[in-house]
Design an enzyme around this catalytic site. Structure first.
Site, short mmCIF file in Angstrom:
data_model
loop_
_atom_site.label_atom_id
_atom_site.label_comp_id
_atom_site.label_asym_id
_atom_site.label_seq_id
_atom_site.Cartn_x
_atom_site.Cartn_y
_atom_site.Cartn_z
N SER A 52 64.80 -11.27 -27.72
CA SER A 52 65.51 -11.57 -28.96
C SER A 52 65.23 -13.00 -29.41
CB SER A 52 67.02 -11.39 -28.75
OG SER A 52 67.76 -11.92 -29.83
N TYR A 57 74.91 -13.02 -24.81
CA TYR A 57 73.83 -12.10 -25.18
C TYR A 57 72.47 -12.79 -25.07
CZ TYR A 57 70.66 -9.49 -28.21
OH TYR A 57 69.56 -8.83 -28.72
#
Length: 351
Positions: free
Chosen positions: A146, A171
């Site tokens: 990501s 995350y």
């Protein structure tokens, strides 16, 4: 499952994936369903795995895979990758040539509410993937990272060799941990691994927790839109079909040379690529586009930045372009036009 429109680039018919077996984790997810459809169109056999969890409405996930299930070369199996042995059993029975690991617990803000979901799905789940690859090697394992790994970096555009040791959310920390785990397995066991740092993927069949979906929903319902940081938040929005195009091209060229693009550490068979549009757009401008496409006026309320969010993302995609001769270029205006068209058709709304 079909998008409102395909990518703008010319399609090369000689894909090189026909007759191969590809295992796709997270096949009922946004990118996973689009990718699985693309692989089937190219003549690949696909085994899709997904937990169909309730992070957002599972009925949307089942609608995504409905068309896949009609294809004779595709199976979708409901399973929890973090359950020890579950993935290894499916992997060894299917004997894939390639694996694309997209399953994960998504969402930056949700990681503040349920951190253990990220530990299980993103860390324990990825360990099971790496162990399966170690036991049953494949031509290449591609996995989703990501843009969040760059944290609040102010050095833009983001490059794959930038420092990424200051994540802004759990995350992001789990995604960076995935990259380090992949490097270790590539180094120890010579596994061909490619990590993809996705930049704000959007488009038809997207995720309801994403801002562009929530704003579109609020516009149609006449609800207020919360605009973080007075709209001065920039994202490098990347249309989903172009994410899929990049993955398809990378599947045909696994790691080979120590000096090839994407090799941040040459001595390990592990590459990292940004996949973004290289064109940051302010959230306020994104709302302007949605107003034009829907013909509706947004009720905007300015609110402060949320914990875990960053002000700007911006992908340097020179490594991806050098590796596969491609980089995303669909404009946000074009992509949101396609999304709004799909959204209205899916929800049976009048134009």
């Amino acid at each position: 499952m079909t998008s409102a429109a395909g990518p703008d680039q010319d399609q090369d018919q000689d894909r090189g994936l026909a007759g191969t077996r590809v295992l796709v984790t997270g096949a009922a997810g946004f990118v996973g369903a689009h990718l699985s459809q693309r692989l089937l169109l190219e003549g690949a056999e696909v085994l899709g795995l997904d937990s169909f969890n309730s992070y957002y409405d599972p009925s949307l996930k089942r609608a995504r895979v409905a068309a896949l299930l009609d294809h004779p070369l595709c199976r979708v199996v409901e399973t929890d990758l973090a359950e020890p042995g579950a993935l290894a059993k499916a992997w060894s029975a299917f004997r894939p040539d390639h694996v694309v690991h997209l399953a994960a617990q998504a969402g930056v803000r949700y990681s503040l509410r349920d951190p253990r979901a990220y530990e299980r799905a993103n860390l324990a789940g990825f360990l099971e993937v790496l162990e399966a690859a170690r036991a049953h090697p494949v031509s290449q394992l591609i996995y989703a990272s990501s843009s969040s790994v760059y944290g609040a970096s102010t050095r833009v555009p983001f490059r794959e060799d930038d420092p990424v040791d200051r994540p802004s959310s759990l995350y992001a920390a789990t995604k960076r941990a995935n990259e380090l785990m992949a490097h270790t397995y590539a180094h120890l066991f010579n596994l061909p691994l490619t990590g993809l740092r996705f930049f704000t993927v959007y488009g038809p069949w997207g995720r309801p927790d994403m801002a562009y979906w929530g704003f579109t929903e609020a516009l149609h319902a006449g609800r207020e839109i919360q605009v973080f940081n007075h709209g001065q938040v920039w994202r490098d929005y990347t249309y989903v079909d172009e994410i899929v195009e990049a993955i398809a091209r990378l599947l045909r060229c696994p790691p080979q040379r120590a000096d090839e693009p994407g090799r941040v550490v040459p001595e390990a068979s592990h590459r990292l690529f940004n996949i973004g549009n290289d064109t940051p757009v302010a959230v306020g401008e994104m709302i302007d586009i949605l107003e034009r496409e829907t013909g509706l006026q947004a009720l905007r309320r300015n609110v402060p930045m949320q914990p875990g969010d960053v002000v700007r993302t911006w992908a340097d995609v020179s490594a991806l372009r050098a590796a596969v001769g491609f980089a995303p270029q669909v404009s946000l205006a074009t992509g949101l036009q396609r999304f709004v068209q799909w959204y209205r058709e899916y929800h049976r709304l009048s134009p």
